[in-house]
Design an enzyme around this catalytic site. Sequence first.
Site: not given
Length: 283
Positions: A33-37, A151
């Site tokens: 997991l990263h900031e996008g998640h 996206e």
Amino acid sequence: MTIFENKADLILFVDSLKSENKTLGFVPTMGALHEGHSSLIIKALEQNDFAAVSIFVNPTQFDSKEDLVKYPRTLESDVALLKQISEERILVYAPPVDDIYGDSVTSVSFSFDGLEHEMEGKFRNGHFDGVGTIVKRLFEIVRPDKAYFGEKDFQQLMIIKKLSEKHNLPVEVIGCKIHRATDGLAMSSRNMRLKPKYREAAPFIYKTLETAKRKFGTNSANKVTEWVINEFANHSLLELEYFIIADIETLREVKRKSKLKSYRAFIAVYADDIRLIDNIALN
Ligand code: PAF
């Protein structure tokens, strides 16, 4: 925070939430997991009483065994990140393969009205059957009110909307803006595998997309495509797999621009052996 490893327990928990009329947002992930998640999960928490996060590296969506083996698996740090977001309102489903697939690790064959044959579908054999199989199963187990997808995987997002519509799945599929590092690189679990010189080179992908967007204002799709191909031909580290300007409804490559249609540019690039994808809205 409750971490479910088997669907039977999760199903009971979701039953209890539903009996209390609590709403559930869902963010399916393959972990790392990263900031996008995090941004998807925060949105899910803003719009629902609880957020469910699945962490499952889905074997049927990988067309390369090597890619599947090398995919990062970081459950401990994933859970730590989720705890920072919310201990009380997040539930995690991190099953072993047999909890999802039983003895038969195979995908169902889907038709997504042609969306599956474009771009990623051409380069990653069987990928969208694997994605359709896992997302449909997860939707059936988790039974969320809303599900959130980035996206960055725009084609995947369109395909999941189609899956939900064609199979009458009672889930609202919500697309969320691409989360980028400060240098423009789209956040991806694969980024953590980039060697430093490739990580340094990778923002070139988004820079090229931004310039392509500007050029698309006054040039044909063909001209812009030729320009991008040339930019990558001259790059010593990044190898272009495809660059396509497509109609966002059909995902088919545009031949002649129309003012009535919306277009996006899609790109896939190899940085060493790591495959990175990105896209940008053009109009
Ligand atoms: O985008 C992903 O991480 C995966 O394709 C998904 C949607 C979790 C299905 O495995």
